[in-house]
Scaffold this motif. Structure first.
Motif, PDB file in Angstrom:
ATOM      1  N   PHE A 133      45.350  16.588 -16.700  1.00 48.35           N
ATOM      2  CA  PHE A 133      45.820  15.327 -17.115  1.00 48.35           C
ATOM      3  C   PHE A 133      44.448  14.420 -18.316  1.00 48.35           C
ATOM      4  CE2 PHE A 133      44.711  10.774 -17.736  1.00 48.35           C
ATOM      5  CZ  PHE A 133      45.953  10.701 -18.084  1.00 48.35           C
ATOM      6  N   LEU A 134      43.494  15.428 -17.828  1.00 45.84           N
ATOM      7  CA  LEU A 134      41.599  15.230 -18.891  1.00 45.84           C
ATOM      8  C   LEU A 134      41.861  15.836 -19.588  1.00 45.84           C
ATOM      9  CD1 LEU A 134      39.016  13.867 -15.996  1.00 45.84           C
ATOM     10  CD2 LEU A 134      40.321  12.290 -17.314  1.00 45.84           C
ATOM     11  N   HIS A 135      42.170  17.332 -19.403  1.00 47.88           N
ATOM     12  CA  HIS A 135      42.107  18.001 -20.136  1.00 47.88           C
ATOM     13  C   HIS A 135      43.581  18.190 -21.501  1.00 47.88           C
ATOM     14  CE1 HIS A 135      43.830  22.633 -20.730  1.00 47.88           C
ATOM     15  NE2 HIS A 135      43.731  22.496 -21.768  1.00 47.88           N
ATOM     16  N   ASN A 136      44.356  17.853 -20.717  1.00 48.26           N
ATOM     17  CA  ASN A 136      45.786  17.241 -22.270  1.00 48.26           C
ATOM     18  C   ASN A 136      45.609  16.142 -22.873  1.00 48.26           C
ATOM     19  OD1 ASN A 136      47.629  19.478 -21.050  1.00 48.26           O
ATOM     20  ND2 ASN A 136      48.623  18.623 -19.689  1.00 48.26           N
ATOM     21  N   CYS A 195      42.383  15.333 -23.879  1.00 52.37           N
ATOM     22  CA  CYS A 195      41.402  15.502 -24.742  1.00 52.37           C
ATOM     23  C   CYS A 195      42.077  16.279 -25.803  1.00 52.37           C
ATOM     24  CB  CYS A 195      40.263  16.642 -24.434  1.00 52.37           C
ATOM     25  SG  CYS A 195      38.707  15.392 -23.178  1.00 52.37           S
ATOM     26  N   ASP A 196      43.181  17.393 -25.642  1.00 53.52           N
ATOM     27  CA  ASP A 196      43.499  17.791 -26.492  1.00 53.52           C
ATOM     28  C   ASP A 196      45.183  16.952 -27.243  1.00 53.52           C
ATOM     29  OD1 ASP A 196      43.363  20.532 -25.745  1.00 53.52           O
ATOM     30  OD2 ASP A 196      45.222  20.925 -24.139  1.00 53.52           O
ATOM     31  N   GLY A 197      44.866  16.085 -27.156  1.00 58.63           N
ATOM     32  CA  GLY A 197      45.706  15.181 -27.546  1.00 58.63           C
ATOM     33  C   GLY A 197      44.567  14.125 -28.724  1.00 58.63           C
ATOM     34  N   ILE A 198      43.800  13.853 -28.481  1.00 60.56           N
ATOM     35  CA  ILE A 198      42.785  13.056 -29.138  1.00 60.56           C
ATOM     36  C   ILE A 198      42.379  14.507 -30.202  1.00 60.56           C
ATOM     37  CG2 ILE A 198      39.720  13.029 -29.678  1.00 60.56           C
ATOM     38  CD1 ILE A 198      40.418  11.625 -26.874  1.00 60.56           C
ATOM     39  N   PHE A 199      42.392  15.780 -30.321  1.00 60.21           N
ATOM     40  CA  PHE A 199      41.753  16.789 -31.208  1.00 60.21           C
ATOM     41  C   PHE A 199      42.461  16.706 -32.441  1.00 60.21           C
ATOM     42  CE2 PHE A 199      39.841  18.823 -28.148  1.00 60.21           C
ATOM     43  CZ  PHE A 199      38.344  18.019 -27.838  1.00 60.21           C
ATOM     44  N   ILE A 200      44.414  16.490 -31.391  1.00 57.98           N
ATOM     45  CA  ILE A 200      45.388  16.956 -32.524  1.00 57.98           C
ATOM     46  C   ILE A 200      45.798  15.492 -33.002  1.00 57.98           C
ATOM     47  CG2 ILE A 200      48.675  16.956 -31.918  1.00 57.98           C
ATOM     48  CD1 ILE A 200      48.064  18.670 -29.984  1.00 57.98           C
ATOM     49  N   LEU A 257      50.862  27.625 -22.816  1.00 55.52           N
ATOM     50  CA  LEU A 257      51.475  28.100 -22.249  1.00 55.52           C
ATOM     51  C   LEU A 257      51.210  28.375 -21.150  1.00 55.52           C
ATOM     52  CD1 LEU A 257      53.453  29.504 -25.553  1.00 55.52           C
ATOM     53  CD2 LEU A 257      54.434  27.363 -23.599  1.00 55.52           C
ATOM     54  N   ALA A 258      49.620  29.208 -21.178  1.00 54.76           N
ATOM     55  CA  ALA A 258      48.961  29.571 -20.135  1.00 54.76           C
ATOM     56  C   ALA A 258      48.700  28.960 -19.027  1.00 54.76           C
ATOM     57  CB  ALA A 258      48.021  31.204 -20.910  1.00 54.76           C
ATOM     58  N   GLN A 259      47.731  28.044 -19.538  1.00 57.35           N
ATOM     59  CA  GLN A 259      47.529  27.101 -18.784  1.00 57.35           C
ATOM     60  C   GLN A 259      47.805  26.216 -18.082  1.00 57.35           C
ATOM     61  OE1 GLN A 259      43.746  25.821 -18.248  1.00 57.35           O
ATOM     62  NE2 GLN A 259      44.788  24.340 -16.783  1.00 57.35           N
ATOM     63  N   GLU A 260      49.303  25.853 -18.311  1.00 55.61           N
ATOM     64  CA  GLU A 260      50.817  25.135 -17.491  1.00 55.61           C
ATOM     65  C   GLU A 260      51.292  26.115 -16.526  1.00 55.61           C
ATOM     66  OE1 GLU A 260      50.846  21.932 -17.611  1.00 55.61           O
ATOM     67  OE2 GLU A 260      49.276  21.852 -19.365  1.00 55.61           O
ATOM     68  N   LEU A 261      51.502  27.518 -16.987  1.00 52.65           N
ATOM     69  CA  LEU A 261      52.093  28.166 -16.225  1.00 52.65           C
ATOM     70  C   LEU A 261      50.922  28.498 -15.076  1.00 52.65           C
ATOM     71  CD1 LEU A 261      54.130  30.810 -15.921  1.00 52.65           C
ATOM     72  CD2 LEU A 261      52.916  31.734 -16.861  1.00 52.65           C
ATOM     73  N   PHE A 266      54.626  17.726 -15.806  1.00 54.72           N
ATOM     74  CA  PHE A 266      55.105  17.070 -16.950  1.00 54.72           C
ATOM     75  C   PHE A 266      54.508  15.683 -17.271  1.00 54.72           C
ATOM     76  CE2 PHE A 266      57.657  13.471 -18.632  1.00 54.72           C
ATOM     77  CZ  PHE A 266      58.432  14.456 -19.509  1.00 54.72           C
ATOM     78  N   LEU A 267      54.470  15.102 -15.975  1.00 54.51           N
ATOM     79  CA  LEU A 267      53.772  13.514 -15.840  1.00 54.51           C
ATOM     80  C   LEU A 267      52.080  13.811 -15.817  1.00 54.51           C
ATOM     81  CD1 LEU A 267      54.505  12.067 -12.523  1.00 54.51           C
ATOM     82  CD2 LEU A 267      54.777  10.898 -15.068  1.00 54.51           C
ATOM     83  N   SER A 268      51.491  14.972 -16.379  1.00 54.57           N
ATOM     84  CA  SER A 268      50.170  15.144 -16.346  1.00 54.57           C
ATOM     85  C   SER A 268      50.139  15.584 -17.679  1.00 54.57           C
ATOM     86  CB  SER A 268      49.260  16.296 -16.026  1.00 54.57           C
ATOM     87  OG  SER A 268      50.016  17.335 -15.483  1.00 54.57           O
ATOM     88  N   GLY A 269      50.965  15.578 -18.414  1.00 53.69           N
ATOM     89  CA  GLY A 269      51.499  17.029 -19.807  1.00 53.69           C
ATOM     90  C   GLY A 269      51.061  15.667 -20.602  1.00 53.69           C
ATOM     91  N   THR A 270      51.733  14.359 -20.538  1.00 52.85           N
ATOM     92  CA  THR A 270      51.723  13.128 -21.160  1.00 52.85           C
ATOM     93  C   THR A 270      51.129  12.732 -21.540  1.00 52.85           C
ATOM     94  OG1 THR A 270      52.161  11.877 -19.421  1.00 52.85           O
ATOM     95  CG2 THR A 270      54.295  12.414 -20.180  1.00 52.85           C
ATOM     96  N   SER A 271      49.740  13.228 -20.772  1.00 51.72           N
ATOM     97  CA  SER A 271      48.587  12.240 -21.329  1.00 51.72           C
ATOM     98  C   SER A 271      47.752  12.717 -22.678  1.00 51.72           C
ATOM     99  CB  SER A 271      47.374  12.442 -20.585  1.00 51.72           C
ATOM    100  OG  SER A 271      46.887  14.426 -20.313  1.00 51.72           O
TER     101      SER A 271
END
Length: 153
Positions: A46-49, A51-56, A80-84, A108-113
Motif C-alpha cells: 500500500f505504501l509503496h504504491n 509513493c509511486d502514485g505521488i511520483f506519477i 509487474l514483478a512486485q505485484e507477482l 487490488f485494494l492495496s494497488g488503489t493507493s
C-alpha cells in the motif's frame, strides 16, 4: 520427511507442531506469524504504491504528459514483478495461505493507493522545489532498482 528452516512438512502439518530454531511452535504461533506476513506484505505494498502514485502525479502535473507517461510506464514495468511476488507470497501454502480470489482482491485494494498518491500530489498546493525533490527521490529509487535488482551480478 524433514523440516527445513521452519517450513512445515506434510508430517508436521498432520501434528500441528512445527519446530523453529529447535523450539516447538503451535497453531497460535503459526497464525500469528501468518498475520504478520500478511500485514507486512499488504501495508508495505500500500505504501509503496502510494509513493509511486505521488511520483506519477508529480510527473504529470508539473512536467507534462510526455514525462508523466514515461514515469507511468517505468512504474508499471517495475510493478509487474512486485505485484507477482506479492501474489505468490499471499497464496503460498507456507506463508499467506490465502485463496486466489482473496489474494487478488487484497492486492487490488492495496494497488488503489496509487490513485490516492496521484490525487494527493495533483490536488495539493506544492511548490516547484518540493516537486523537484520528490521527482529526484523517485528517480533515485528507480535507478537503484535498475542497478541493483535488474542487472546481473
Amino acid at each position: 520427511m524433514e523440516e527445513q528452516a521452519g517450513v512445515p512438512t506434510k508430517e508436521t502439518q498432520e501434528h500441528d507442531v512445527v519446530t523453529i530454531g529447535g523450539a516447538a511452535v503451535g497453531e497460535a504461533d503459526r497464525a500469528s506469524a501468518r498475520l504478520r506476513i500478511l500485514v507486512s506484505i499488504l501495508v508495505g505494498d500500500f505504501l509503496h504504491n502510494f509513493c509511486d502514485g505521488i511520483f506519477i502525479g508529480a510527473a504529470f502535473a508539473y512536467c507534462g504528459s510526455s514525462t508523466g507517461w514515461s514515469v507511468a510506464t517505468g512504474t508499471a514495468i517495475h510493478e509487474l514483478a512486485q505485484e507477482l511476488s506479492d501474489f505468490l507470497l499471499l497464496t503460498s501454502p507456507t506463508a499467506g495461505r490465502l485463496s486466489v480470489p482473496v489474494a487478488l482482491g487484497l492486492n487490488f485494494l492495496s494497488g488503489t493507493s496509487i490513485l490516492m498518491g496521484a490525487a494527493t500530489i495533483i490536488y495539493s498546493d506544492v511548490e516547484d522545489t518540493s516537486v523537484g525533490l520528490v521527482l529526484a527521490f523517485g528517480a533515485g529509487i528507480y535507478i537503484y532498482l535498475a542497478a541493483c535488482e535488474c542487472m546481473p551480478r
